[in-house]
Structures are given as C-alpha cells and as structure tokens.
Design an enzyme around this catalytic site. Sequence first.
Site, short mmCIF file in Angstrom:
data_model
loop_
_atom_site.label_atom_id
_atom_site.label_comp_id
_atom_site.label_asym_id
_atom_site.label_seq_id
_atom_site.Cartn_x
_atom_site.Cartn_y
_atom_site.Cartn_z
N SER A 267 -9.21 2.61 3.21
CA SER A 267 -8.15 3.23 2.45
C SER A 267 -7.28 2.25 1.66
CB SER A 267 -7.25 4.07 3.37
OG SER A 267 -6.57 3.23 4.31
N LYS B 53 0.86 -1.18 0.00
CA LYS B 53 0.00 0.00 0.00
C LYS B 53 0.90 1.24 0.00
CE LYS B 53 -3.76 1.81 2.95
NZ LYS B 53 -4.57 1.45 4.14
N SER C 251 -10.07 0.30 7.20
CA SER C 251 -9.39 0.46 5.92
C SER C 251 -9.01 -0.83 5.21
CB SER C 251 -8.14 1.34 6.09
OG SER C 251 -8.51 2.67 6.28
#
Length: 466
Positions: A151, A76, A175
Amino acid sequence: MSELHDLTAGELLDRLRAAAVSPVEAVAHYVERIARLDGRLGAFVEVTADAALARAARLEAAAPFGTLWGLPHAEKDLVARAGVPTRYGSAARIDHVPAASDELALLLDAAGAVSVGKTNTPEFGLTGYTESAVAPPARDPWDTRNGAGGSSGGAAAAVAAGLLPAAIGSDGGGSVRIPAATVGIVGLKPSRGRLPVGSGLDSPGGLVVNGPLARTVGDAALLLDALVAGAPYRHATRAAGAGPFVDAVRTDGPALRVAVTTVSPWDDDEDIRLDAAAAAAVSTAAAVLDGLGHAVAELAWRPHGYAALFRVLWRSSAARLPLTDAELARLQPITAWLVREGRALGAPELLGALSAASAFERETIAVFAPYDAVLTPALALPARPVGWFDAADPERDFAQQVRYAPYSSFVNVAGLPAIVVPVTRDAAGHPVAVQLVGRPGGEAALLRLAGQLESARGPLPHPPCW
C-alpha cells in the site's frame, strides 16, 4: 556536478550538514520535480510546497538538529498531519483535515526532516496495489502502464523516480516490501517491537510496522536508525539488538548461514506460480552469497493452515475502521467486503485465528532459527498493469493479490524483519528483487547481506525519462 536527486539520502544529508546545499535548495529542487513529473506517476495526493519551503527557511535560519535535518520527505496518506488533508485513500474521508499530527509525523519533524506532502495509498492501506477512488493510480516509473504496488505505492514510486530522496511507509502484510520490489528499490520491514512508533505491538495480530523505502541499502539503514532513535520506547517488549544499523551495511564479519526457499505459506490454498525472472533472481542471489563464503542451503519448509488464519486477521483489521453505515456505502468493493466480513466474525473465530497466528510465529521462528537469513522471492509475478486487479469482485481481487505477493504477509504474522533488494534485471531491463527474512531483531545481518547483494549487482540506472 550531480543533480540533487542523483544523490543518495545519505549524500544529501552530508551536503546539508556541510552547508554545501541549503534546506531551501533541497526542498525547492524536489518540489519542482514533483510539480513537473508527478502528473505521469500519481505518487502524490497532496503537495504542501509553501509550507515545506517555509519550514526549510526556518531550519536554515537556526542551528541544525536531528538526524534528518533538511531532508525532504512525505507522509503516506494514512499518517495525519495537522492542517493537511488526510484522506486515507477513501471517499469516506475525502474532506478530512486533522487538527493534530500523528506520532510518526511528529517524530520526523523532531528529526529535522521537511514534509513536502502526502503520498498515494489505496483505501485505508488494505490492498497490495495503489488504485483508490480518490486519486489517480500510483504507477511504476519503469513502465507507467503498470501499477506501483501497495500500500505504500506512492512513496515507492516517488523514491524510484527521484521525487523524494527516501520515504517511510507502513507494512501490515507487505505494504513496504511489495511496492519496493515492484518499482526496483529497497524496502525494509523491521522486527515487531523494533521501533518506538509503529512497533506493531499496538495493531491487531501485531502486523503493522513502519519501515524505510530507499534507493540504497545504506539509506534504508540510515532511516531505520532515525526511526529507532526518534522517540522514547513505551512498550514492555522490545526487539533485541541495537544500532547504529548504518554500520552493518558494509561491515565485514564471519560467514552467515542463509537458507533458500521458493515455498510460500499460500501454496496449499492458491495457485502460486513463480515467474521465471523471479526464480532466476533468487538463484543469482544465492550464488552471489555462496561465492562470498556464506553457508547457503535449501530450506525444508512446508507450512499448513496459514491462509485461514491470515484471512481472519486481515478482516478483523478492517473491522476496526470507525465507519458509519453511510460511510461504508462509499467504500470501494474490496474495502467494504473486508469490513463487513470482519464485523461478522465471532469471538471464537477471532481468538482461534490469534492463537493459530501465535503458533505459526513460534513454528516459523523455530524452522528459521538455524539460519541468519532466509532468502525468498520478493514477488511471484512482475509488476501488474493498472486495472489488472478485479476491483468489482472482492474475493477474486484478494486472491490476485495473494498470487502477486505470496511471500510477504507471513513475515508480519511471525513478527520477523525482512528486506527486499533488487539483484537482477529482466528482459525489459526492469529490476527484479529478492527478499531476505531475518531472525527476531536480526536487521543487522539482513542489511549486511543486502548490502553485499547490492554491491555485487552494481549501480542501477534511473528509470527511463525520470
């Protein structure tokens, strides 16, 4: 013969270990898919194909090592990897190239995995949707008019579309679970204190933990085992229980106690309206578990005062970002609003919120204690169209995120483990997930129940056109 992206992560690892597939073949396959398909998906913000193929060749030339040897993955874009642009989804970090890698990247390297790049994330990971100012939106592979959640939206989209076999995200308020539920895959948030890297114990309010995103419950368990075993534990507090968690997924055992609720801690503060397909998924999951012999009951739970404490915790998290005034001016409206609001907090307000969060943790654990798991909706609403969240109005934007995913953040505040797993499909064929929340250290029970729901559902097809 199946394409490599049709294999689970566990099946691919088995073939790698048996030399039926080489690390170079596996990496080349996924790199080609990313190059060919990601233009419609927005899952990646950086692809490091040459470096990935070179590492795969080095792995191939040496003896296998680690639990994830040869498995392609991607970080990520909140995780620093030395020499690779790490932008944190922000124009304020658009030119940032770290000299050193974060612990998570080093852990995955030590496990033998191969990074193929960086996945899309919203600015500093602060929103439950992935639409930053520095990359195209991450989109839901089932319907690319919709966003992938956030996210960890890029990671979830990549796994759902077969551009990665599995991924590791981070979860501070949902997330991992929000994007997993949005795109129809499995997302696991471990207990606070479960992992040596990304334990939650070193984040404000103990919110942020690392967690797996995978197409199957078994793959999520496999990645959890790799994370647990991947580094020495350096905190005084550690979640109870032990792996290997892959053994829990198909393990038979005594009936478990499962509570069911559609109440969210935001109900007193926001107009939470549960979509009919989400409610139906909860009913289906409850019926399946009841039919398997588990003791299923309604949960009497009505928490109060949660919204105020979480708003302070989330703003204080944003306030810690090391941003100059010039960088602050380059942020998106909601990020700038959260940072400014957080910096304006006084010590009494912050300490009061931390005290309230601790009380909420104790009270929630006490209410949930008679049960091995609590079943809730994963999301209140179906996937939202790209642009649906009002980026120009931060307060409305925040409220929209709450109405989309009101069942996520309380799990982080309470420090509990949770998993989302698709159990039904809506009228358009899109998977609809539920969430199971466990006791502290109760990942094994969650994996067992989620595996049973997955078996009852049967295999999901790939999203169309992927």
